[in-house]
Motif scaffolding. Structure first.
Motif, PDB file in Angstrom:
ATOM      1  N   UNK A  83       0.833  -1.189   0.000  1.00  0.00           N
ATOM      2  CA  UNK A  83       0.000   0.000   0.000  1.00  0.00           C
ATOM      3  C   UNK A  83       0.869   1.240   0.000  1.00  0.00           C
ATOM      4  N   UNK A  84       0.660   2.117  -0.975  1.00  0.00           N
ATOM      5  CA  UNK A  84       1.475   3.328  -1.111  1.00  0.00           C
ATOM      6  C   UNK A  84       0.655   4.540  -0.688  1.00  0.00           C
ATOM      7  N   UNK A  85       1.067   5.159   0.392  1.00  0.00           N
ATOM      8  CA  UNK A  85       0.371   6.340   0.870  1.00  0.00           C
ATOM      9  C   UNK A  85       0.999   6.853   2.145  1.00  0.00           C
ATOM     10  N   UNK A  86       0.836   8.158   2.410  1.00  0.00           N
ATOM     11  CA  UNK A  86       1.293   8.794   3.653  1.00  0.00           C
ATOM     12  C   UNK A  86       2.806   8.693   3.821  1.00  0.00           C
ATOM     13  N   UNK A  87       3.549   8.885   2.739  1.00  0.00           N
ATOM     14  CA  UNK A  87       4.991   8.677   2.784  1.00  0.00           C
ATOM     15  C   UNK A  87       5.756   9.897   3.288  1.00  0.00           C
ATOM     16  N   UNK A  88       6.959   9.635   3.799  1.00  0.00           N
ATOM     17  CA  UNK A  88       7.860  10.695   4.236  1.00  0.00           C
ATOM     18  C   UNK A  88       9.156  10.698   3.454  1.00  0.00           C
ATOM     19  N   UNK A  96      -1.657   2.274  -5.684  1.00  0.00           N
ATOM     20  CA  UNK A  96      -1.131   3.633  -5.805  1.00  0.00           C
ATOM     21  C   UNK A  96      -2.224   4.617  -6.209  1.00  0.00           C
ATOM     22  N   UNK A  97      -1.933   5.882  -5.963  1.00  0.00           N
ATOM     23  CA  UNK A  97      -2.740   6.939  -6.571  1.00  0.00           C
ATOM     24  C   UNK A  97      -2.326   7.019  -8.034  1.00  0.00           C
ATOM     25  N   UNK A  98      -3.228   6.666  -8.909  1.00  0.00           N
ATOM     26  CA  UNK A  98      -2.942   6.511 -10.335  1.00  0.00           C
ATOM     27  C   UNK A  98      -2.487   7.809 -10.985  1.00  0.00           C
ATOM     28  N   UNK A  99      -2.752   8.937 -10.330  1.00  0.00           N
ATOM     29  CA  UNK A  99      -2.448  10.241 -10.922  1.00  0.00           C
ATOM     30  C   UNK A  99      -1.095  10.781 -10.491  1.00  0.00           C
ATOM     31  N   UNK A 100      -0.370  10.070  -9.628  1.00  0.00           N
ATOM     32  CA  UNK A 100       0.931  10.546  -9.148  1.00  0.00           C
ATOM     33  C   UNK A 100       2.028  10.196 -10.148  1.00  0.00           C
ATOM     34  N   UNK A 123      15.709   2.210 -16.577  1.00  0.00           N
ATOM     35  CA  UNK A 123      15.509   1.780 -17.963  1.00  0.00           C
ATOM     36  C   UNK A 123      16.751   1.055 -18.497  1.00  0.00           C
ATOM     37  N   UNK A 124      17.931   1.608 -18.192  1.00  0.00           N
ATOM     38  CA  UNK A 124      19.166   0.990 -18.672  1.00  0.00           C
ATOM     39  C   UNK A 124      19.405  -0.371 -18.035  1.00  0.00           C
ATOM     40  N   UNK A 125      19.046  -0.504 -16.758  1.00  0.00           N
ATOM     41  CA  UNK A 125      19.327  -1.750 -16.037  1.00  0.00           C
ATOM     42  C   UNK A 125      18.308  -2.840 -16.312  1.00  0.00           C
ATOM     43  N   UNK A 126      17.062  -2.463 -16.543  1.00  0.00           N
ATOM     44  CA  UNK A 126      15.984  -3.464 -16.603  1.00  0.00           C
ATOM     45  C   UNK A 126      15.175  -3.429 -17.891  1.00  0.00           C
ATOM     46  N   UNK A 127      15.288  -2.352 -18.650  1.00  0.00           N
ATOM     47  CA  UNK A 127      14.431  -2.200 -19.821  1.00  0.00           C
ATOM     48  C   UNK A 127      13.034  -1.711 -19.492  1.00  0.00           C
ATOM     49  N   UNK A 128      12.765  -1.399 -18.223  1.00  0.00           N
ATOM     50  CA  UNK A 128      11.441  -0.940 -17.807  1.00  0.00           C
ATOM     51  C   UNK A 128      11.424   0.587 -17.767  1.00  0.00           C
ATOM     52  N   UNK A 129      10.485   1.166 -18.484  1.00  0.00           N
ATOM     53  CA  UNK A 129      10.391   2.617 -18.595  1.00  0.00           C
ATOM     54  C   UNK A 129       9.361   3.142 -17.601  1.00  0.00           C
ATOM     55  N   UNK A 130       9.839   3.755 -16.526  1.00  0.00           N
ATOM     56  CA  UNK A 130       8.929   4.254 -15.492  1.00  0.00           C
ATOM     57  C   UNK A 130       8.744   5.763 -15.577  1.00  0.00           C
ATOM     58  N   UNK A 131       9.444   6.418 -16.500  1.00  0.00           N
ATOM     59  CA  UNK A 131       9.446   7.881 -16.538  1.00  0.00           C
ATOM     60  C   UNK A 131       8.045   8.469 -16.665  1.00  0.00           C
ATOM     61  N   UNK A 132       7.228   7.886 -17.523  1.00  0.00           N
ATOM     62  CA  UNK A 132       5.878   8.401 -17.709  1.00  0.00           C
ATOM     63  C   UNK A 132       4.797   7.473 -17.224  1.00  0.00           C
ATOM     64  N   UNK A 133       5.175   6.486 -16.422  1.00  0.00           N
ATOM     65  CA  UNK A 133       4.237   5.463 -15.965  1.00  0.00           C
ATOM     66  C   UNK A 133       3.234   6.037 -14.958  1.00  0.00           C
ATOM     67  N   UNK A 134       1.944   5.768 -15.183  1.00  0.00           N
ATOM     68  CA  UNK A 134       0.920   6.196 -14.233  1.00  0.00           C
ATOM     69  C   UNK A 134       1.187   5.571 -12.869  1.00  0.00           C
ATOM     70  N   UNK A 135       1.156   6.391 -11.830  1.00  0.00           N
ATOM     71  CA  UNK A 135       1.362   5.900 -10.475  1.00  0.00           C
ATOM     72  C   UNK A 135       2.804   5.760 -10.052  1.00  0.00           C
TER      73      UNK A 135
END
Length: 391
Positions: free
Chosen positions: A136-141, A196-200, A238-250
């Protein structure tokens, strides 16, 4: 005729936890309909209270532990193993290891805080044989993009000279490469879901550093440094895993923890209520119900946009199950909820009173409102029976 009622409420902030809301409604129902079958599905959003609510709803168990807190010091924490049929499912709320409440106000600096404790909780769940892990992702510091979490799981974060970077989001603007060779191999065999909050978002004007950094104590200069760090972090993932998180929802959820979970731990990100309903096996409970009662602190024109009552009501309406909403206050635009599955709504307030008194008496007010609502529904049921018999 036996009546089955599904209680699917939100918590009432500063007044009642989601479990307390559910229990108050259940007590009111029992007063009016003592023979009714009552099912509960507490609606939590991944923040504080998520673990306790899901463990209680599924008959699971809480696990107390100690992990590295956001300031790098040991903190008392917990996670849960859910009950029920199916694969062994663990639930973790990141706030229990890296929440803002764990950072004293005079020490809030998101360039230094770490999510390492979240990774340590994941390791404990793996050690206990979890086949599925809900985070669960929320209320983070924190604002470290999940780098601390990934370090605990075996990743290394290196600068241009191959030196290990220190903990915290501030160091990531010097990130050159992520070494994933040491990641725990068990990650490949476990399903990790993140609510996650999908808009973050992770980067840019709507990115986590600019939107939430100041709330966590970042100065304007630190906000820019954190955003630069998140940019380098996304490129290194992205370089290490091939996974592009830059524009990923959430991906920006919980200080960028969403990016670290998806990019380095192989997690799948989900809109928080969708995945919570899945882990609660909500649809199975709903299929048994004749009626749904939901609840929220306020019902108004914003309720159709991601708030609990309408999220619940949409699913119930699809199965032809009516939903009644109880609310602390009924605000402007509440009638719009009729277009989003709510069949009826009512305020729990019986007379004008101060906010403080309403908060203090929240449980009592909910019990009374649930009882009165159920009695009215039973009158309608009797009238329907008489009409049927007369025909």
């Amino acid at each position: 005729m036996s009546l089955t009622v599904l209680i699917a409420p939100s918590g009432f902030k500063e007044s009642l936890s989601v479990n307390q809301v559910a229990e108050a409604i259940a007590r009111g129902i029992r007063r009016a309909a003592p023979h009714a079958t009552i099912l509960t599905a507490p609606m939590v959003d991944g923040g504080e209270g998520t673990t306790e609510a899901l463990v209680a709803a599924t008959g699971g168990r809480m696990v107390a532990t100690t992990v590295t807190g956001p300031l790098g010091q040991p903190v008392a924490s917990f996670w849960g193993m859910m009950g029920g049929d199916g694969p062994r499912s663990a639930v973790i709320e990141m706030a229990a290891a890296a929440g803002l409440s764990l950072v004293p106000r005079d020490r809030r600096d998101p360039t230094l805080t770490t999510s390492r404790g979240v990774g340590e909780l994941i390791l404990e769940a793996l050690d206990q044989g979890a086949a599925r892990i809900l985070v669960g992702c929320g209320d983070s510091g924190i604002n470290d993009g999940g780098a601390g979490m990934a370090r605990a799981l075996g990743a290394r974060f290196l600068d241009a000279q191959g030196r290990e970077l220190p903990e915290g989001g501030g160091a990531l603007e010097h990130l050159e490469r992520i070494d994933i060779a040491g990641l725990d191999p068990r990650l490949a065999g476990v399903r990790i879901d993140a609510a996650v909050n999908w808009h973050n978002m992770l980067l840019g004007a709507r990115g986590v550093a600019r939107v939430f950094g100041p709330q966590k104590g970042a100065t304007p200069e630190q906000v820019e440094a954190l955003d630069r760090g998140m940019t380098r972090h996304a490129a290194a993932i992205l370089a290490a895993t091939g996974r592009d998180v830059a524009g990923m929802a959430g991906a920006g959820a919980s200080g960028g923890l969403g990016a670290g979970l998806a990019g380095l731990a192989g997690a799948t990100l989900h809109p928080r209520f969708d995945i919570m309903l899945d882990y609660l096996d909500f649809d199975r409970l709903l299929a048994r119900a004749d009626l749904v009662i939901t609840a929220e602190g306020a019902l108004d024109g914003q309720s159709p946009y991601g708030k609990v009552p309408c999220e619940v009501a949409r699913r119930a309406e699809a199965l032809g199950v009516p939903t009644v909403a109880l609310a602390g206050t009924i605000g402007k635009g509440a009638r719009q909820t009729y277009e989003h599955g709510i069949a009826a709504y009512a305020s729990i307030m019986r007379r004008p009173c101060s906010l403080g008194k309403a908060i203090d008496e929240g449980g009592k007010l909910l019990r009374a409102a649930a009882e009165n609502t159920m009695r009215m529904l039973l009158v309608g049921q009797r009238l329907a029976w008489r009409a049927r018999d007369a025909s």
